[in-house]
Scaffold this active site. Structure first.
Site, PDB file in Angstrom:
ATOM      1  N   ASP A 193      -5.620  15.335 -17.831  1.00 33.41           N
ATOM      2  CA  ASP A 193      -5.909  13.913 -18.010  1.00 33.41           C
ATOM      3  C   ASP A 193      -5.561  13.599 -19.466  1.00 33.41           C
ATOM      4  OD1 ASP A 193      -7.120  11.495 -18.669  1.00 33.41           O
ATOM      5  OD2 ASP A 193      -8.836  11.812 -17.333  1.00 33.41           O
ATOM      6  N   ARG A 195       0.823  -1.218   0.000  1.00 38.49           N
ATOM      7  CA  ARG A 195       0.000   0.000   0.000  1.00 38.49           C
ATOM      8  C   ARG A 195       0.851   1.260   0.000  1.00 38.49           C
ATOM      9  NH1 ARG A 195      -1.444   2.294   4.376  1.00 38.49           N
ATOM     10  NH2 ARG A 195      -1.803   0.448   5.635  1.00 38.49           N
ATOM     11  N   LYS A 215      -6.736   2.178 -20.141  1.00 38.67           N
ATOM     12  CA  LYS A 215      -7.033   2.378 -21.559  1.00 38.67           C
ATOM     13  C   LYS A 215      -5.780   2.088 -22.398  1.00 38.67           C
ATOM     14  CE  LYS A 215     -10.837   3.701 -19.570  1.00 38.67           C
ATOM     15  NZ  LYS A 215     -11.127   5.071 -19.224  1.00 38.67           N
ATOM     16  N   TYR A 254     -14.641  13.681 -18.231  1.00 39.42           N
ATOM     17  CA  TYR A 254     -14.996  12.286 -17.966  1.00 39.42           C
ATOM     18  C   TYR A 254     -15.995  12.231 -16.803  1.00 39.42           C
ATOM     19  CZ  TYR A 254     -14.449   7.456 -16.499  1.00 39.42           C
ATOM     20  OH  TYR A 254     -14.688   6.160 -16.132  1.00 39.42           O
TER      21      TYR A 254
HETATM   22  C1  LIG Z   1     -11.648   5.729 -18.077  1.00 38.82           C
HETATM   23  C2  LIG Z   1     -11.252   7.121 -17.820  1.00 38.82           C
HETATM   24  C3  LIG Z   1     -11.006   7.584 -16.522  1.00 38.82           C
HETATM   25  C4  LIG Z   1     -11.202   6.706 -15.308  1.00 38.82           C
HETATM   26  O1  LIG Z   1     -10.302   5.661 -15.283  1.00 38.82           O
HETATM   27  P1  LIG Z   1     -10.541   4.273 -14.502  1.00 38.82           P
HETATM   28  O2  LIG Z   1      -9.302   3.514 -14.805  1.00 38.82           O
HETATM   29  O3  LIG Z   1     -11.791   3.667 -15.062  1.00 38.82           O
HETATM   30  O4  LIG Z   1     -10.703   4.604 -13.062  1.00 38.82           O
HETATM   31  C5  LIG Z   1     -10.594   8.884 -16.361  1.00 38.82           C
HETATM   32  N1  LIG Z   1     -10.437   9.721 -17.408  1.00 38.82           N
HETATM   33  C6  LIG Z   1     -10.681   9.315 -18.675  1.00 38.82           C
HETATM   34  C7  LIG Z   1     -10.496  10.288 -19.794  1.00 38.82           C
HETATM   35  C8  LIG Z   1     -11.093   8.012 -18.926  1.00 38.82           C
HETATM   36  O5  LIG Z   1     -11.338   7.631 -20.185  1.00 38.82           O
END
Ligand SMILES: *Cc1c(COP(=O)(O)O)cnc(C)c1O
Length: 384
Positions: free
Chosen positions: A177, A51, A202, A105
């Site tokens: 992001d 952790r 992703k 998001y």
């Molecule tokens: C999927 C996504 C998130 C969240 O990510 P998780 O791995 O599902 O927690 C945040 N920002 C964007 C642009 C995303 O596509």
């Protein structure tokens, strides 16, 4: 002698890997251990424990991501939302104010709009395309400005250069992001952002088999965020760390194929009579095509398009597709398609959705690494 890992492709494979190799293993083993022998001196953050984000699998990823992102340091986490919430909670205190791009998001929007007020934090949403409107939103308590590389599902591209200049001029921490672009198409830290977060679920992992996140930035900011993350508890487990590091090695190959394939598919859809509109920053018809070309090395594998006809026509279309699965998420090797009005944006009232440009027949396609020809043929037969 200069460092041999000059290019991203080489860094993806070799950066941060243990040296010398452990028992000569050419691939780093999974360190499936929760705790490690620790000397008694030191602070809690130094206790070697999963952790606390300081075990071998995590540290190898931190070193690799720091190099990939051109940052001083990086921190992996158990999901993209753990990275995003960790960045806010690590850098902000009650009373602070944040400026955030509209159309974020869903999870991030909910965190800012619903959870922030309970923590004494406040937010205003800005039109990221209109730099002249931002200064009026500043307050003495404004600490941070938050944007996304491209928005979902309309693939809008904000004036990212103006955002970093605005943050510098007003002493704000700029956070992006970068999930939709990935470091193959855009590297925010060298471009002037203070902090970069990703849903590694992703493109970075790329195989739709784990959830993970990563944050990169200055050593000082990452240390602050890691200290909070260690008690918030969203650490990445060793097996997911192994899969993420393995997935990363092919990132450049995957994303370049996806860039090329998505551009061809976007052009095909734009020319098809059953399609009313295509949103893809790589198309000359995209309102911010010139800006996207100036910012990004490629335009990514996600596009959205509006079908002519009814919701039922859109549902029938996705049912006729034989390659893309109808499923949320994006950035994997397999193509996926969703209807945002029925899934990610179902909570928004229809008239508001329509105003935002998210019509009932808008579909979002995440292009995988299948042969482009096969995807074109499948889309063609499903369009009829
Ligand atoms: C999927 C996504 C998130 C969240 O990510 P998780 O791995 O599902 O927690 C945040 N920002 C964007 C642009 C995303 O596509």
């Amino acid at each position: 002698m200069s460092h041999p890992h000059k290019h991203l492709e080489t860094q993806l494979v070799h950066a941060g890997e243990p040296s010398p190799r452990i028992e000569g293993a050419v691939e780093m083993p999974i360190f499936q251990s929760a705790t490690y022998e620790t000397a008694e001196e030191g602070v809690y953050d130094d206790v070697r424990y999963l952790r606390n984000n300081n075990t071998p699998s995590q540290q190898a990823l931190h070193a690799k991501f720091a190099i990939l992102e051109g940052a001083e340091d990086a921190l992996v986490s158990a999901s993209g939302m753990a990275a995003i919430s960790g960045a806010f909670l690590g850098l902000l205190s009650a009373g602070d104010h944040v400026l955030a791009q509209r159309g974020l998001y869903g999870g991030t929007h909910e965190l800012l709009a619903q959870e922030f007020p309970r923590l004494g934090l406040s937010v205003d949403f800005l039109d990221a395309d209109d730099p002249g409107s931002w200064a009026a939103l500043l307050r003495p308590a404004t600490k941070l400005v938050y944007v996304e590389a491209m928005t979902n599902p309309l693939l809008e591209v904000a004036d990212l250069r103006a955002i970093t200049a605005f943050a510098r001029a007003h002493g704000l921490v700029s956070v992006i992001d970068n999930t939709f672009a990935s470091p193959v198409n855009f590297r925010p830290i060298p471009a002037g952002f203070d902090l970069c977060v990703h849903s590694a679920t992703k493109y970075l992992n790329g195989h739709a088999d784990i959830v993970a996140g990563v944050t990169s930035g200055s050593a000082a900011n990452i240390t602050r965020i890691r200290h909070k993350a260690n008690v918030l508890g969203g650490a990445l487990d060793p097996h997911a760390a192994f899969l993420l590091k393995r997935g990363l090695k092919t990132l450049a190959l995957r994303v370049r194929h996806q860039n090329a394939s998505a551009l061809i598919i976007a052009g095909f859809l734009e020319a098809h009579p059953a399609v009313a509109r295509v949103n893809y920053p790589g198309l000359a018809s995209h309102p911010r095509h010139a800006r996207a070309r100036g910012l990004f090395a490629g335009f990514g594998g996600v596009l959205s398009f509006q079908l002519r006809g009814t919701v039922q026509d859109a549902r029938d279309f996705t049912r006729r597709l034989r390659i893309p699965a109808v499923a949320p998420s994006l950035g994997g090797v397999q193509s996926l398609i969703t209807r945002p009005a029925g899934t990610s944006h179902a909570g928004i009232p229809p008239e508001v959705r329509e105003r935002l440009g998210i019509s009932e027949t808008l579909l979002r396609l995440s292009v995988g690494i299948e042969a482009t020809e096969d995807l074109l043929e499948d889309l063609g037969q499903a369009l009829g």
